[in-house]
Design an enzyme around this catalytic site. Structure first.
Site, PDB file in Angstrom:
ATOM      1  N   GLU A   1       1.221  -1.607  -0.110  1.00 19.29           N
ATOM      2  CA  GLU A   1      -0.039  -0.080   0.300  1.00 19.29           C
ATOM      3  C   GLU A   1       0.547   1.669  -0.163  1.00 19.29           C
ATOM      4  O   GLU A   1       0.017   2.389  -0.167  1.00 19.29           O
ATOM      5  CB  GLU A   1      -0.651   0.056   1.326  1.00 19.29           C
ATOM      6  CG  GLU A   1      -2.266  -0.704   0.687  1.00 19.29           C
ATOM      7  CD  GLU A   1      -3.063  -1.212   2.323  1.00 19.29           C
ATOM      8  OE1 GLU A   1      -3.751  -1.511   2.360  1.00 19.29           O
ATOM      9  OE2 GLU A   1      -2.755  -1.184   3.405  1.00 19.29           O
TER      10      GLU A   1
ATOM     11  N   ASP B   1     -12.586  -5.047  -1.520  1.00 17.53           N
ATOM     12  CA  ASP B   1     -13.787  -6.092  -1.941  1.00 17.53           C
ATOM     13  C   ASP B   1     -15.433  -6.047  -1.372  1.00 17.53           C
ATOM     14  O   ASP B   1     -15.328  -4.722  -1.080  1.00 17.53           O
ATOM     15  CB  ASP B   1     -13.212  -6.984  -0.930  1.00 17.53           C
ATOM     16  CG  ASP B   1     -12.640  -7.085   0.565  1.00 17.53           C
ATOM     17  OD1 ASP B   1     -11.738  -6.476   0.540  1.00 17.53           O
ATOM     18  OD2 ASP B   1     -14.090  -7.163   1.528  1.00 17.53           O
TER      19      ASP B   1
HETATM   20  N1  ADE Z   1      -9.448  -4.694   4.484  1.00 18.05           N
HETATM   21  C1  ADE Z   1     -10.173  -5.340   3.335  1.00 18.05           C
HETATM   22  N2  ADE Z   1     -11.121  -5.416   3.186  1.00 18.05           N
HETATM   23  C2  ADE Z   1     -12.079  -6.431   4.608  1.00 18.05           C
HETATM   24  C3  ADE Z   1     -12.516  -6.864   5.042  1.00 18.05           C
HETATM   25  N3  ADE Z   1     -13.578  -7.530   4.013  1.00 18.05           N
HETATM   26  N4  ADE Z   1     -13.212  -7.064   6.416  1.00 18.05           N
HETATM   27  C4  ADE Z   1     -11.963  -6.181   6.846  1.00 18.05           C
HETATM   28  N5  ADE Z   1     -10.776  -5.297   6.141  1.00 18.05           N
HETATM   29  C5  ADE Z   1     -10.645  -5.162   5.429  1.00 18.05           C
END
Ligand code: ADE
Length: 255
Positions: free
Chosen positions: A17, A222
């Site tokens: 990142e 996501d």
């Molecule tokens: N960071 C990126 N995606 C995540 C998720 N699904 N849960 C917690 N932290 C995250």
């Protein structure tokens, strides 16, 4: 707030990142403490300290406290990824926090759910001016850099059409949210929730306690459902790293 006046701490959870940022720094010095490398120097127009916190609230809180106490930062930003907690927010969108909550804080019945005991607070507000400047950087990135910065193969794979920038509530907890049922549970307690991650609200609490202005920007990686871990690291490497680089570059007033 001008660039000249600030000494900016930039935290990300994982190495990918911050890819590119460290290479762009000038006059760097590295201090290693508590298993973390704090790299100080100039990033374009801005005096910065970059550091990887690793994942989770404790790691993020320790990192923020160190930036404040040892490096005397005047402001902190956190750049990283998050899972979407709202159907209107898609993979590839940016979310800038207006408030943060620790979704796994529950000292009830002693204190209301989500409230940080003995503070009377459950939501921490980000700094309006810093967040506004980050929003300009994010919006300009999406409208001017995005097409060139992200490989067409990745844009296709991650179904990017025209990513957007959102503002609102982000929740943090020591949990990677990877089921629809769990996300819905969280949404029941926090109906206005936009995104979930694992560090922001810990940084928020530390910054609040020390009186340091802070802002949090997250690229949606996501949908916080059963598919959330699929392609996760690839997304960070190929997409989120580029987002973070360009947003921070613009934030730091690069030419
Ligand atoms: N960071 C990126 N995606 C995540 C998720 N699904 N849960 C917690 N932290 C995250």
């Amino acid at each position: 707030m001008t660039s000249k006046a600030i000494r900016l701490g930039i935290i990300s959870a994982v190495q990918e990142e911050q890819a590119g940022l460290i290479e762009s720094m000038q006059d760097t010095q590295t201090l290693t403490r508590g298993m973390r490398h704090y790299i100080s120097g100039r990033l374009w127009d801005t005096d910065c300290i970059c550091v990887l916190s690793r994942m989770g609230k404790v790691a993020a809180a320790a990192t923020a406290a160190m930036l404040i106490e040892r490096f005397d930062v005047s402001h902190i930003i956190f750049t990283g990824v998050a899972g979407s907690a709202d159907p209107d927010i898609c993979v590839g969108d940016l979310v800038i926090a207006t408030h943060l909550v620790q979704h796994d804080m529950d000292a009830s019945p002693l204190f209301p759910r989500f409230e940080i005991p003995l503070t009377g607070l459950s939501r921490f507000s980000t700094d309006a001016a810093l967040s506004a400047r980050l929003a300009v950087a994010g919006r300009d990135f999406l409208s001017q850099d995005f097409q060139a910065a992200i490989d067409s193969v990745d844009r296709e794979k991650f179904r990017h059409v025209q990513p957007r920038l959102h503002h609102g509530l982000i929740a943090s907890g020591d949990e990677f949210v990877s089921s629809r049922a769990r996300l819905l549970q969280l949404k029941q307690g926090l109906p206005d929730l936009l995104a979930v991650e694992m560090e922001g609200a810990a940084v928020a609490q530390v910054c609040h306690e020390f009186g340091i202005p802070f802002a949090i920007i997250r690229t949606i990686s996501d949908d916080a459902d059963e598919s959330s871990a699929v392609d996760f690291m690839r997304f960070i490497e190929k997409v989120a790293a580029r987002y973070a680089f360009h947003v921070v570059r613009r934030f730091c007033h690069a030419p």
